[in-house]
Enzyme design. Structure first.
Site, PDB file in Angstrom:
ATOM      1  N   VAL A  76       0.879  -1.179   0.000  1.00  0.00           N
ATOM      2  CA  VAL A  76       0.000   0.000   0.000  1.00  0.00           C
ATOM      3  C   VAL A  76       0.918   1.232   0.000  1.00  0.00           C
ATOM      4  CG1 VAL A  76      -1.671   1.315   1.379  1.00  0.00           C
ATOM      5  CG2 VAL A  76      -1.926  -1.168   1.140  1.00  0.00           C
ATOM      6  N   GLU A 108       4.743 -16.006   3.030  1.00  0.00           N
ATOM      7  CA  GLU A 108       5.920 -15.845   3.869  1.00  0.00           C
ATOM      8  C   GLU A 108       6.075 -14.369   4.196  1.00  0.00           C
ATOM      9  OE1 GLU A 108       7.550 -17.404   0.739  1.00  0.00           O
ATOM     10  OE2 GLU A 108       7.476 -19.471   1.435  1.00  0.00           O
ATOM     11  N   ASN A 113       8.622  -7.724  10.195  1.00  0.00           N
ATOM     12  CA  ASN A 113       7.630  -6.869   9.523  1.00  0.00           C
ATOM     13  C   ASN A 113       6.340  -6.854  10.346  1.00  0.00           C
ATOM     14  OD1 ASN A 113       5.945  -5.494   7.787  1.00  0.00           O
ATOM     15  ND2 ASN A 113       6.652  -6.561   5.948  1.00  0.00           N
ATOM     16  N   TYR A 120      -1.993  -9.747   8.892  1.00  0.00           N
ATOM     17  CA  TYR A 120      -2.348 -11.132   8.563  1.00  0.00           C
ATOM     18  C   TYR A 120      -3.008 -11.824   9.758  1.00  0.00           C
ATOM     19  CZ  TYR A 120       0.692 -10.440   4.511  1.00  0.00           C
ATOM     20  OH  TYR A 120       1.265  -9.970   3.355  1.00  0.00           O
TER      21      TYR A 120
END
Ligand SMILES: CC(C)(COP(=O)(O)OP(=O)(O)OC[C@H]1O[C@@H](n2cnc3c(N)ncnc32)[C@H](O)[C@@H]1OP(=O)(O)O)[C@@H](O)C(=O)NCCC(=O)NCCS
Length: 152
Positions: A76, A108, A113, A120
């Protein structure tokens, strides 16, 4: 916000977004050019824009095997983050996988991150493994995440 399937005309903007994003997966020109080639592996590319005809501000790319889809990249634009766009792209991708009767979606992600891991996790992905030193520059483990999707 509009989520739609990408066309070949969107590739230049997708590449620009990817190039400007350090934590994105980086592809060469050939891989992008092959996205819409007839003989290419089956993939889905969804893009987000403010409304029809306006600039793309995010995208997700996944490879679609019969049973299992794999998210290969999601980005994004920096000035559009934390507005729910990344979630909307990934949720729509999962919906598409469900419609195609795939059983799960995999991906993955770099362990560091935090933004992507949190996104997720909120959507319902679970960690199913770890790939030691999977990434380079800098070296880092990948977390392997999966969401199981019921066939309707
Ligand atoms: C990861 C990325 C796609 C998220 O896009 P986004 O549009 O900002 O995500 P959303 O607004 O849908 O955020 C959903 C949730 O993820 C989490 N999240 C998103 N950005 C976060 C951040 N910087 N820090 C902590 N949590 C974050 C939050 O829980 C957020 O929900 P909230 O805003 O209600 O708190 C975006 O940060 C990005 O493009 N990063 C660079 C590319 C990348 O790393 N891609 C992943 C490769 S695996």
């Amino acid at each position: 916000m509009l989520i739609r399937k990408a066309t070949a005309e969107d590739i230049a903007t997708i590449r620009k977004l990817e190039h400007e994003t350090e934590t994105a997966a980086h592809w060469g020109e050939r891989e992008y050019d092959a996205l819409f080639a007839a003989e290419a592996p089956r993939r889905i590319v969804l893009v987000a824009a403010e409304e029809a005809g306006t600039q793309i501000v995010g995208f997700v790319i996944a490879r679609c095997a019969e049973d299992e889809w794999e998210i290969e990249n999601v980005v994004v634009a920096p000035d559009q983050r934390r507005r729910g766009l990344g979630s909307a792209l990934v949720r729509e991708l999962v919906q598409e996988a469900r419609r195609s009767v795939a059983a799960s979606v995999l991906l993955e992600v770099r362990e560091s991150n935090a933004a992507a891991c949190r996104l997720y996790e909120k959507i319902g992905f679970n960690q199913i493994g770890r790939r030691p030193d999977y990434y380079r520059n800098p070296p880092e483990d990948a977390l392997l995440l999966r969401i199981s999707i019921s066939v309707r």
